[in-house]
Design a protein around this motif. Structure first.
Motif, PDB file in Angstrom:
ATOM      1  N   ASP A  71       0.808  -1.220   0.000  1.00  0.00           N
ATOM      2  CA  ASP A  71       0.000   0.000   0.000  1.00  0.00           C
ATOM      3  C   ASP A  71       0.844   1.274   0.000  1.00  0.00           C
ATOM      4  O   ASP A  71       0.334   2.362   0.228  1.00  0.00           O
ATOM      5  N   LEU A  72       2.137   1.154  -0.265  1.00  0.00           N
ATOM      6  CA  LEU A  72       3.064   2.266  -0.053  1.00  0.00           C
ATOM      7  C   LEU A  72       4.024   2.434  -1.223  1.00  0.00           C
ATOM      8  O   LEU A  72       4.608   1.462  -1.705  1.00  0.00           O
ATOM      9  N   HIS A 102      -2.485   5.708  -7.466  1.00  0.00           N
ATOM     10  CA  HIS A 102      -3.894   5.315  -7.358  1.00  0.00           C
ATOM     11  C   HIS A 102      -4.173   4.076  -8.199  1.00  0.00           C
ATOM     12  O   HIS A 102      -4.848   3.154  -7.742  1.00  0.00           O
ATOM     13  N   GLY A 105      -3.207   1.008  -6.607  1.00  0.00           N
ATOM     14  CA  GLY A 105      -3.917   0.699  -5.373  1.00  0.00           C
ATOM     15  C   GLY A 105      -3.149   1.089  -4.126  1.00  0.00           C
ATOM     16  O   GLY A 105      -3.462   0.613  -3.033  1.00  0.00           O
ATOM     17  N   LEU A 106      -2.159   1.950  -4.274  1.00  0.00           N
ATOM     18  CA  LEU A 106      -1.399   2.399  -3.104  1.00  0.00           C
ATOM     19  C   LEU A 106      -2.251   3.356  -2.279  1.00  0.00           C
ATOM     20  O   LEU A 106      -3.080   4.088  -2.828  1.00  0.00           O
ATOM     21  N   GLN A 107      -2.032   3.349  -0.985  1.00  0.00           N
ATOM     22  CA  GLN A 107      -2.793   4.225  -0.088  1.00  0.00           C
ATOM     23  C   GLN A 107      -1.952   5.341   0.501  1.00  0.00           C
ATOM     24  O   GLN A 107      -2.479   6.312   1.016  1.00  0.00           O
ATOM     25  N   ARG A 108      -0.624   5.165   0.406  1.00  0.00           N
ATOM     26  CA  ARG A 108       0.287   6.177   0.958  1.00  0.00           C
ATOM     27  C   ARG A 108       1.467   6.344   0.023  1.00  0.00           C
ATOM     28  O   ARG A 108       1.932   5.382  -0.591  1.00  0.00           O
ATOM     29  N   THR A 170      -1.324  10.528   2.444  1.00  0.00           N
ATOM     30  CA  THR A 170      -2.248   9.420   2.599  1.00  0.00           C
ATOM     31  C   THR A 170      -3.499   9.730   1.785  1.00  0.00           C
ATOM     32  O   THR A 170      -4.054  10.818   1.903  1.00  0.00           O
ATOM     33  N   PHE A 171      -3.889   8.788   0.926  1.00  0.00           N
ATOM     34  CA  PHE A 171      -5.073   8.991   0.084  1.00  0.00           C
ATOM     35  C   PHE A 171      -6.322   8.702   0.867  1.00  0.00           C
ATOM     36  O   PHE A 171      -6.397   7.861   1.691  1.00  0.00           O
TER      37      PHE A 171
END
Length: 171
Positions: A71-72, A102, A105-108, A170-171
């Motif tokens: 996620d990073l 995005h 699928g990364l969140q940070r 952070t998204f």
């Protein structure tokens, strides 16, 4: 201006764009050998404009998104030709890299930078303390990548000789 994924033929131009920043008195960017740019070319986006003197496209900016974990990711090697600074080139590249994050699928997204104000305008915040849980930390310790070590704030890369700032979006 066009922002597009880098191609192997762009590696030399990317190196030439980054070198002045890597050799700057503050060592704004970490220098790489040309082979390193070829090896990481799929991580890079480049910004091109038409050179008014030659009529050919000229690379005036670059940046890379390096996946660090599920996620990073990390924004790396964001550089702009000095004569194009403050013309939106860096922002256009960063936006493209964040769109790619995005898609992955990364969140940070992490960065290590001197340009705190620039990254703050794009939603990044100064990072303090651990950013991953203990299990992920242990897995990430296995990486030999200096960027991962900086993200984890490991003693082996401290003191921060560059004097730059760890930031996180952070998204």
């Amino acid at each position: 201006m066009i922002v597009r994924p880098a191609m192997p033929k762009d590696a030399l131009a990317i190196r030439d764009l980054v070198d002045p920043w890597a050799n700057h008195e503050r060592h704004v960017l970490i220098p790489r050998d040309l082979v390193g740019y070829y090896e990481a070319i799929q991580e890079f986006m480049v910004a091109e404009v038409v050179n008014p003197q030659t009529g050919h496209l000229q690379i005036v900016g670059c940046g890379a998104l390096h996946v660090m974990w599920e996620d990073l990711g990390e924004v790396r090697t964001l550089a702009v030709e000095p004569s194009f600074l403050r013309n939106g080139v860096g922002s256009a590249i960063l936006i493209s890299l964040l769109e790619r994050a995005h898609e992955y699928g990364l969140q940070r997204v992490f960065c290590l930078t001197f340009e705190v104000e620039f990254f703050s305008r794009h939603g990044f915040e100064v990072m303090e303390g651990p950013a991953v849980d203990a299990d992920v930390f242990q897995e990430m310790l296995r990486s030999q990548d200096t960027g991962v070590a900086e993200f984890l704030d490991l003693a082996r890369v401290k003191p921060n000789t560059l004097g730059n700032t760890r930031m996180l979006l952070t998204f």
